[in-house]
Enzyme design. Structure first.
Site, PDB file in Angstrom:
ATOM      1  CG  HIS A 194      -2.150  -0.879   1.142  1.00  0.00           C
ATOM      2  ND1 HIS A 194      -2.785  -1.216   2.167  1.00  0.00           N
ATOM      3  CD2 HIS A 194      -2.612  -1.333  -0.023  1.00  0.00           C
ATOM      4  CE1 HIS A 194      -3.870  -2.019   1.629  1.00  0.00           C
ATOM      5  NE2 HIS A 194      -3.957  -1.840   0.467  1.00  0.00           N
ATOM      6  CD  GLU A 436       1.903  -9.445 -20.138  1.00  0.00           C
ATOM      7  OE1 GLU A 436       2.147  -8.604 -19.445  1.00  0.00           O
ATOM      8  OE2 GLU A 436       0.700  -9.932 -20.289  1.00  0.00           O
TER       9      GLU A 436
END
Ligand code: PEP
Ligand code: MG
Length: 577
Positions: A194, A436
């Site tokens: 976070h 990717e």
């Protein structure tokens, strides 16, 4: 004595200021025993601390500033929820009663137990929520001691103060934002923590995962935070300070100038147009996209709609989310990537056993093809939403042509279903393939006949080419976007796309790194998709670039297999006129 620390760079820019230390370590919690008659008072002290903590969190939740990052509300709700759990708010009382120990110790025992449970979780995102538990517990600790919140409020000018914390909670961030600190650094935090997510959206110089900064730095000590290189210098000498002051001034001037180019056409000095697009995670992020002046959304990571919840969002809920983004972008392209779940993004409702090596397991399109019904729901929602804007659909983690063909067949199937049900969708939805995985880059020519565009996901392309876990900060020094092997795969993909006449973009972090803009332009890239906060920096670099002047050096870099030479020439490329 001057000390230099290296961590993970989160926010760009440079700050020089005095240390402002917050948070205390959980390691030195006092442990003492109480007399029988003191137990009721200790229980009351604990209950009071819980009540105050709840009030504080609810107050913060109710006063989230308008310009705060959108994730903040969700993080604060999570903290309120954790506080409400009996493990933190009730069970310590039983321990106090049974062991006659102080409240801090009872809370610490419960916290240790929770941390152990979180540590055992395989999935990265959920495991990192351990930090949220620690942040809530720290707040209860402060209130047990009757401490005020550590961050000063009001009109104090903190422009030259740098927040030094073991960890920063989203709630601290509310104060942090209001208090105008110049930068922040923390000891913990992985790339998906976070703290990192919020740091990026706050767009301040910040470095995380420094491990020992809280221990080494003393209150009011001078420190330099280089959020570009992930470097922190404690107690810098005059020479180092002078150097950083110069760099800081240049960075500040450059930032000021950047706003003026928001509306200017995105083209190189020689007039070659370049498309600058934005990456988003949630529908509400489109606000930032519009402010950045992006020409559309180049990557909507739709899987974020599927995380942090107990059930799968149904077709209507997904349709509303896609429609909201499509409508807000008012006809500009919105590229929605089909759910890229698995690996570090495994939702609760997905009952798959945790793989031995999740990054090489059932992720992205593999998972969708293994769960066709779930995939079809998303494709139907995307098709329906296409009536409300210019939606393009992008398939992630493709490995071969057969996977691409299966994904396209599923798309066709979803169309047929809607037709049979008389439900409308746009006739001209463009479909794209993400490149990717190295295998996809090497066989990209086989994809070109089947799709309308390509998008290179460099974050994973680097991870899989170099065998470096992108989330592991112990190997982050080896995670090298300009490794010759990576450059060759990108260059090959761009060339193949050009030859086939297909648009190709980069939507990984490389597109938002202004140090790579010239090189990528030199490699022929004309479409960049990045976090909105990075867009103007990249635009500036592009406006300052004359393609003829960078061509020779870019070619030399591409031909080289020597990382040292590449680094040297890249610097020359960026320093040239
Ligand atoms: C990438 O891999 O570069 C990419 C854009 O996808 P994500 O970062 O979501 O894996
Ligand atoms: Mg990826």
């Amino acid at each position: 004595m001057s000390i230099t620390l290296h961590g993970v760079a989160v926010g760009g820019g440079i700050a020089i200021g005095r240390a402002y230390l917050i948070s205390r370590s959980m390691d030195d919690v006092a442990h003492y025993l109480l007399a029988e008659e003191d137990v009721p008072a200790e229980l009351a002290r604990f209950d009071e601390a819980i009540r105050t903590t709840r009030k504080e969190l609810e107050m913060l939740w109710g006063s989230i500033p308008e310009n705060a990052p959108t994730e903040l509300g969700a993080f604060l709700s999570l903290h309120i929820m954790l506080l409400g759990d009996a493990t933190l708010s009730r069970d310590p009382c039983d321990i106090i009663e049974q062991q006659h120990c102080n409240a801090e110790w009872a809370l610490k025992l419960q916290c240790d137990q929770l941390v152990e449970q979180f540590d055992a979780i395989e999935e990265d995102y959920l495991r990192e929520r351990k930090q949220d538990v620690l942040q809530v517990v720290e707040r209860i600790f402060k209130n047990l001691n009757g401490d005020e919140l550590p961050l000063p409020s009001g009109s104090d000018s903190l422009d030259d103060q740098i927040l030094v914390a073991h960890d920063l909670s989203p709630a601290d961030m509310v104060y942090f934002k209001d208090a105008n600190f110049a930068a922040f650094i923390t000891d913990v935090g992985g790339a998906t923590s976070h703290t990192a997510i919020l740091g990026r959206s706050l767009d301040l110089p910040s470095v995380i995962a420094l491990h020992r900064s809280r221990q080494l730095i003393r209150e009011t000590e001078w420190i330099v935070v280089d959020g570009q290189q992930g470097v922190v210098v404690i107690n810098p000498d005059e020479l180092v300070l002078r150097e950083y002051r110069l760099r800081q001034r240049a960075w500040r001037d450059a930032r000021r100038k950047l706003v003026s180019i928001r509306k200017s056409d995105a083209k190189t000095q020689d007039g070659t147009p370049v498309e600058l697009l934005a990456n988003i995670e949630l529908p509400q992020d489109v606000e930032d996209v519009r402010k950045s002046g992006a020409m559309g959304v180049g990557l909507f990571r739709s899987e974020f709609l599927f995380l942090g919840r107990d059930t799968l969002p149904d077709e209507n809920e997904q349709y509303e989310a896609y429609r909201r983004v499509a409508e807000s972008m008012k006809g500009l392209p919105v590229t929605i990537r089909t759910m890229d779940l698995g690996a570090d993004k495994s939702p609760k409702w997905l009952n798959h056993t945790v793989a031995e090596n999740p990054a090489l397991g059932l992720t992205g399109i593999r998972l969708c093809l293994a769960e066709p019904l779930m995939f079809r729901v998303q494709l139907r929602a995307l098709l329906r939403a296409s009536m409300h804007g210019k939606i393009q659909v992008l398939f992630p983690m493709l490995n071969s042509l057969s996977e691409l063909k299966q994904a396209l067949a599923q798309f066709q199937y979803a169309k047929q279903e809607l037709q049979d049900e008389n439900i409308h969708y746009a006739a001209d939805i463009q479909l794209g393939a993400m490149i990717e995985i190295p295998s996809a880059a090497l066989v990209v020519a086989s994809f070109t006949k089947h799709v309308d565009f390509l998008s290179i996901g460099t974050n994973d392309l680097i991870q899989y080419t170099l065998a470096i876990d992108r989330n592991d900060d112990s190997v982050s020094h080896l995670y090298d976007p300009v490794h010759p092997a990576v450059l060759k795969l990108i260059s090959h993909t761009i060339k193949v796309a050009d030859k086939a006449g297909l648009p190709v973009s980069i939507c990984g972090e490389m597109a938002g790194d202004a140090r790579l803009t010239r090189l990528l332009l030199g490699m022929g890239l004309r479409k960049f998709s990045m976090h909105p906060a990075k867009l103007l920096e990249v635009k500036q670099q592009m406006l300052n670039t004359h393609l003829d002047k960078i061509s020779a050096l870019s070619t030399r870099i591409l031909k080289s297999e020597d990382p040292d030479k590449i680094a040297e020439w890249l610097q020359q490329l960026n320093n040239s006129e």
